[in-house]
Design a protein around this motif. Structure first.
Motif, PDB file in Angstrom:
ATOM      1  N   ASN A 159      29.785  19.688  59.437  1.00 28.51           N
ATOM      2  CA  ASN A 159      27.824  19.608  58.858  1.00 28.51           C
ATOM      3  C   ASN A 159      27.999  17.898  58.015  1.00 28.51           C
ATOM      4  O   ASN A 159      27.737  17.983  57.152  1.00 28.51           O
ATOM      5  CB  ASN A 159      27.514  20.308  58.606  1.00 28.51           C
ATOM      6  N   ASN A 160      29.591  17.508  57.343  1.00 25.40           N
ATOM      7  CA  ASN A 160      29.783  16.717  56.506  1.00 25.40           C
ATOM      8  C   ASN A 160      29.579  15.851  56.916  1.00 25.40           C
ATOM      9  O   ASN A 160      30.833  15.200  56.952  1.00 25.40           O
ATOM     10  CB  ASN A 160      30.837  17.364  55.745  1.00 25.40           C
ATOM     11  N   GLU A 161      28.425  15.452  57.112  1.00 26.85           N
ATOM     12  CA  GLU A 161      28.431  13.340  57.955  1.00 26.85           C
ATOM     13  C   GLU A 161      28.813  12.798  57.073  1.00 26.85           C
ATOM     14  O   GLU A 161      29.827  11.595  57.738  1.00 26.85           O
ATOM     15  CB  GLU A 161      26.845  13.468  58.433  1.00 26.85           C
ATOM     16  N   PRO A 162      28.565  12.435  55.822  1.00 31.45           N
ATOM     17  CA  PRO A 162      29.684  11.279  54.979  1.00 31.45           C
ATOM     18  C   PRO A 162      31.098  11.875  55.509  1.00 31.45           C
ATOM     19  O   PRO A 162      31.782  10.207  55.608  1.00 31.45           O
ATOM     20  CB  PRO A 162      29.793  11.537  53.486  1.00 31.45           C
ATOM     21  N   SER A 163      31.512  12.352  55.168  1.00 31.65           N
ATOM     22  CA  SER A 163      32.983  12.951  55.271  1.00 31.65           C
ATOM     23  C   SER A 163      33.593  12.313  56.430  1.00 31.65           C
ATOM     24  O   SER A 163      34.806  12.031  56.793  1.00 31.65           O
ATOM     25  CB  SER A 163      33.400  14.186  54.656  1.00 31.65           C
TER      26      SER A 163
ATOM     27  N   PHE B 205      27.940   7.712  42.217  1.00 27.30           N
ATOM     28  CA  PHE B 205      28.571   7.081  42.997  1.00 27.30           C
ATOM     29  C   PHE B 205      28.492   6.865  44.302  1.00 27.30           C
ATOM     30  O   PHE B 205      29.275   6.362  44.991  1.00 27.30           O
ATOM     31  CB  PHE B 205      29.622   6.787  42.248  1.00 27.30           C
ATOM     32  N   GLN B 206      27.657   7.620  45.517  1.00 26.25           N
ATOM     33  CA  GLN B 206      28.056   8.236  46.473  1.00 26.25           C
ATOM     34  C   GLN B 206      27.548   6.776  47.295  1.00 26.25           C
ATOM     35  O   GLN B 206      26.472   5.896  46.677  1.00 26.25           O
ATOM     36  CB  GLN B 206      27.161   9.674  47.046  1.00 26.25           C
ATOM     37  N   GLY B 207      27.605   6.488  48.526  1.00 28.32           N
ATOM     38  CA  GLY B 207      27.068   5.827  49.602  1.00 28.32           C
ATOM     39  C   GLY B 207      27.458   4.556  48.975  1.00 28.32           C
ATOM     40  O   GLY B 207      26.713   3.265  49.911  1.00 28.32           O
ATOM     41  N   ARG B 208      28.193   3.631  48.539  1.00 29.13           N
ATOM     42  CA  ARG B 208      28.668   3.012  47.955  1.00 29.13           C
ATOM     43  C   ARG B 208      30.294   2.468  48.551  1.00 29.13           C
ATOM     44  O   ARG B 208      30.642   1.648  48.748  1.00 29.13           O
ATOM     45  CB  ARG B 208      28.747   2.268  46.654  1.00 29.13           C
ATOM     46  N   GLY B 209      30.626   3.321  49.290  1.00 27.94           N
ATOM     47  CA  GLY B 209      31.988   2.912  49.974  1.00 27.94           C
ATOM     48  C   GLY B 209      32.968   3.109  49.238  1.00 27.94           C
ATOM     49  O   GLY B 209      34.331   2.413  49.395  1.00 27.94           O
ATOM     50  N   ILE B 210      32.917   3.602  48.792  1.00 24.76           N
ATOM     51  CA  ILE B 210      34.488   4.104  47.707  1.00 24.76           C
ATOM     52  C   ILE B 210      35.260   5.149  48.034  1.00 24.76           C
ATOM     53  O   ILE B 210      36.294   5.308  48.163  1.00 24.76           O
ATOM     54  CB  ILE B 210      33.172   4.549  45.987  1.00 24.76           C
ATOM     55  N   ALA B 211      34.250   6.570  48.477  1.00 26.83           N
ATOM     56  CA  ALA B 211      35.441   7.242  49.041  1.00 26.83           C
ATOM     57  C   ALA B 211      36.493   6.528  50.120  1.00 26.83           C
ATOM     58  O   ALA B 211      37.550   7.036  50.240  1.00 26.83           O
ATOM     59  CB  ALA B 211      34.717   8.719  49.646  1.00 26.83           C
ATOM     60  N   GLY B 212      35.361   5.594  51.184  1.00 19.88           N
ATOM     61  CA  GLY B 212      36.910   4.769  52.423  1.00 19.88           C
ATOM     62  C   GLY B 212      37.792   4.390  51.765  1.00 19.88           C
ATOM     63  O   GLY B 212      38.897   4.087  52.179  1.00 19.88           O
ATOM     64  N   ALA B 213      37.365   3.180  50.316  1.00 18.18           N
ATOM     65  CA  ALA B 213      38.275   2.292  49.895  1.00 18.18           C
ATOM     66  C   ALA B 213      39.351   3.268  48.720  1.00 18.18           C
ATOM     67  O   ALA B 213      40.226   3.157  49.365  1.00 18.18           O
ATOM     68  CB  ALA B 213      37.660   1.349  49.059  1.00 18.18           C
TER      69      ALA B 213
HETATM   70  C1  LIG Z   1      31.894  12.876  51.343  1.00 14.78           C
HETATM   71  C2  LIG Z   1      31.833  11.365  50.771  1.00 14.78           C
HETATM   72  C3  LIG Z   1      33.751  12.382  49.515  1.00 14.78           C
HETATM   73  C4  LIG Z   1      31.289   9.852  50.369  1.00 14.78           C
HETATM   74  O1  LIG Z   1      32.144   9.825  49.276  1.00 14.78           O
HETATM   75  P1  LIG Z   1      30.925   8.054  49.405  1.00 14.78           P
HETATM   76  O2  LIG Z   1      32.246   7.442  48.689  1.00 14.78           O
HETATM   77  O3  LIG Z   1      29.948   8.440  49.838  1.00 14.78           O
HETATM   78  O4  LIG Z   1      31.355   7.513  50.456  1.00 14.78           O
HETATM   79  P2  LIG Z   1      31.111   6.326  51.318  1.00 14.78           P
HETATM   80  O5  LIG Z   1      30.236   5.293  51.236  1.00 14.78           O
HETATM   81  O6  LIG Z   1      32.476   6.179  51.420  1.00 14.78           O
HETATM   82  O7  LIG Z   1      30.833   6.300  53.165  1.00 14.78           O
HETATM   83  C5  LIG Z   1      29.847   7.277  53.465  1.00 14.78           C
HETATM   84  C6  LIG Z   1      30.136   7.025  54.772  1.00 14.78           C
HETATM   85  O8  LIG Z   1      29.127   8.018  55.399  1.00 14.78           O
HETATM   86  C7  LIG Z   1      27.786   7.488  56.154  1.00 14.78           C
HETATM   87  N1  LIG Z   1      27.350   8.711  55.787  1.00 14.78           N
HETATM   88  C8  LIG Z   1      26.461   8.813  54.483  1.00 14.78           C
HETATM   89  N2  LIG Z   1      25.435  10.067  55.270  1.00 14.78           N
HETATM   90  C9  LIG Z   1      25.419  10.205  56.369  1.00 14.78           C
HETATM   91  C10 LIG Z   1      25.481  11.372  57.485  1.00 14.78           C
HETATM   92  N3  LIG Z   1      23.487  12.192  57.006  1.00 14.78           N
HETATM   93  N4  LIG Z   1      25.339  10.731  58.934  1.00 14.78           N
HETATM   94  C11 LIG Z   1      25.997  10.348  59.467  1.00 14.78           C
HETATM   95  N5  LIG Z   1      26.079   9.078  58.211  1.00 14.78           N
HETATM   96  C12 LIG Z   1      26.045   9.029  56.842  1.00 14.78           C
HETATM   97  C13 LIG Z   1      27.467   6.742  54.946  1.00 14.78           C
HETATM   98  O9  LIG Z   1      26.611   5.573  55.832  1.00 14.78           O
HETATM   99  C14 LIG Z   1      28.860   6.237  55.315  1.00 14.78           C
HETATM  100  O10 LIG Z   1      28.898   5.319  56.111  1.00 14.78           O
HETATM  101  P3  LIG Z   1      29.492   3.624  56.362  1.00 14.78           P
HETATM  102  O11 LIG Z   1      30.263   2.787  55.079  1.00 14.78           O
HETATM  103  O12 LIG Z   1      30.346   2.770  57.569  1.00 14.78           O
HETATM  104  O13 LIG Z   1      28.380   2.437  56.379  1.00 14.78           O
HETATM  105  C15 LIG Z   1      31.340  12.485  49.187  1.00 14.78           C
HETATM  106  O14 LIG Z   1      29.494  12.736  49.651  1.00 14.78           O
HETATM  107  C16 LIG Z   1      31.144  13.856  48.652  1.00 14.78           C
HETATM  108  O15 LIG Z   1      32.266  13.426  47.793  1.00 14.78           O
HETATM  109  N6  LIG Z   1      30.737  15.168  49.611  1.00 14.78           N
HETATM  110  C17 LIG Z   1      30.779  16.248  47.889  1.00 14.78           C
HETATM  111  C18 LIG Z   1      32.584  16.394  48.280  1.00 14.78           C
HETATM  112  C19 LIG Z   1      33.612  16.720  49.676  1.00 14.78           C
HETATM  113  O16 LIG Z   1      32.218  17.278  50.799  1.00 14.78           O
HETATM  114  N7  LIG Z   1      34.475  16.634  49.924  1.00 14.78           N
HETATM  115  C20 LIG Z   1      34.517  15.847  51.015  1.00 14.78           C
HETATM  116  C21 LIG Z   1      35.573  17.230  52.358  1.00 14.78           C
HETATM  117  S1  LIG Z   1      36.517  17.249  52.934  1.00 14.78           S
END
Ligand SMILES: CC(C)(COP(=O)(O)OP(=O)(O)OC[C@H]1O[C@@H](n2cnc3c(N)ncnc32)[C@H](O)[C@@H]1OP(=O)(O)O)[C@@H](O)C(=O)NCCC(=O)NCCS
Length: 180
Positions: free
Chosen positions: A136-140, A103-111
């Motif tokens: 290094n945790n780009e998505p977070s 379910f990642q990459g759908r804006g779920i963590a942000g929401a």
């Molecule tokens: C971090 C995490 C919660 C993100 O969940 P998610 O639902 O995929 O997050 P979202 O979809 O809301 O947002 C992800 C954002 O990261 C961006 N992103 C993803 N990979 C990326 C990368 N390599 N470089 C830059 N941005 C990146 C996406 O584009 C998105 O941003 P956008 O909405 O502006 O496009 C998920 O990757 C996760 O559970 N990781 C493992 C646990 C973890 O690390 N938790 C955080 C601890 S601080």
């Protein structure tokens, strides 16, 4: 996706809801904290004992730990929560989040984080809420950026005990833009 919550800098929301963490949610916690890929930036997977300990804490009615449910599928897809800590001599909130890979990459963590932040703001206990994703945790880090957190700099964060992670120090002012 809806255009809401401009006050905290959130520009959209995926269709999710938060539910209190429950007794049946241990398998979800295992998927979040026991999977090496999920814990890549968090010092590696947690042991079954540690996860069971967390489960017991999360189940408490006042835990401020939530299950993320995807509205469309009805599936439980992750965890978000906040808690109190002391940071630079001040009591603050810290927030954390986790969304399972499918379910990642759908804006779920942000929401989900947006919802949790709204709850922390309504609690009104602390002005500042922090997040410390590894550099290094780009998505977070992207989640922090899109929710309007301010990057204060770098910090070393001990997690788990004995393991130092190089992290970004992100802060959100819960009282900004609200009724205070
Ligand atoms: C971090 C995490 C919660 C993100 O969940 P998610 O639902 O995929 O997050 P979202 O979809 O809301 O947002 C992800 C954002 O990261 C961006 N992103 C993803 N990979 C990326 C990368 N390599 N470089 C830059 N941005 C990146 C996406 O584009 C998105 O941003 P956008 O909405 O502006 O496009 C998920 O990757 C996760 O559970 N990781 C493992 C646990 C973890 O690390 N938790 C955080 C601890 S601080």
């Amino acid at each position: 996706m809806r255009d809401v919550d401009r006050g905290i800098g959130l520009s959209y929301r995926a269709a999710i809801r938060l539910e209190p963490w429950g007794p049946d949610d241990l398998p979800l916690l295992e998927k979040c904290l026991g999977d090496p890929a999920m814990m890549e930036h968090l010092g590696g997977p947690e042991s079954a004992e540690k996860i069971a300990e967390r489960q017991a804490l999360y189940e408490r009615p006042d835990s401020k730990q939530f299950k993320i449910v995807d509205e469309e599928s009805g599936k439980s897809v992750g965890w978000v929560g906040y808690w109190e800590r002391e940071w630079r001599g001040e009591p603050v909130y810290e927030i954390g989040w986790s969304v399972i890979p499918a379910f990642q990459g759908r804006g779920i963590a942000g929401a989900a984080a947006g919802e949790a932040i709204e709850r922390a703001r309504v609690d009104g206990e602390h002005r500042y809420l922090y997040a410390y994703p590894s550099v290094n945790n780009e998505p977070s880090n992207a989640v922090c950026r899109k929710l309007g957190f301010t990057l204060l700099g770098l910090t070393d964060y001990e997690y788990p005990k004995g393991n130092l992670l190089r992290c970004n120090d992100w802060r959100l002012d819960l009282f900004a833009g609200g009724s205070r």
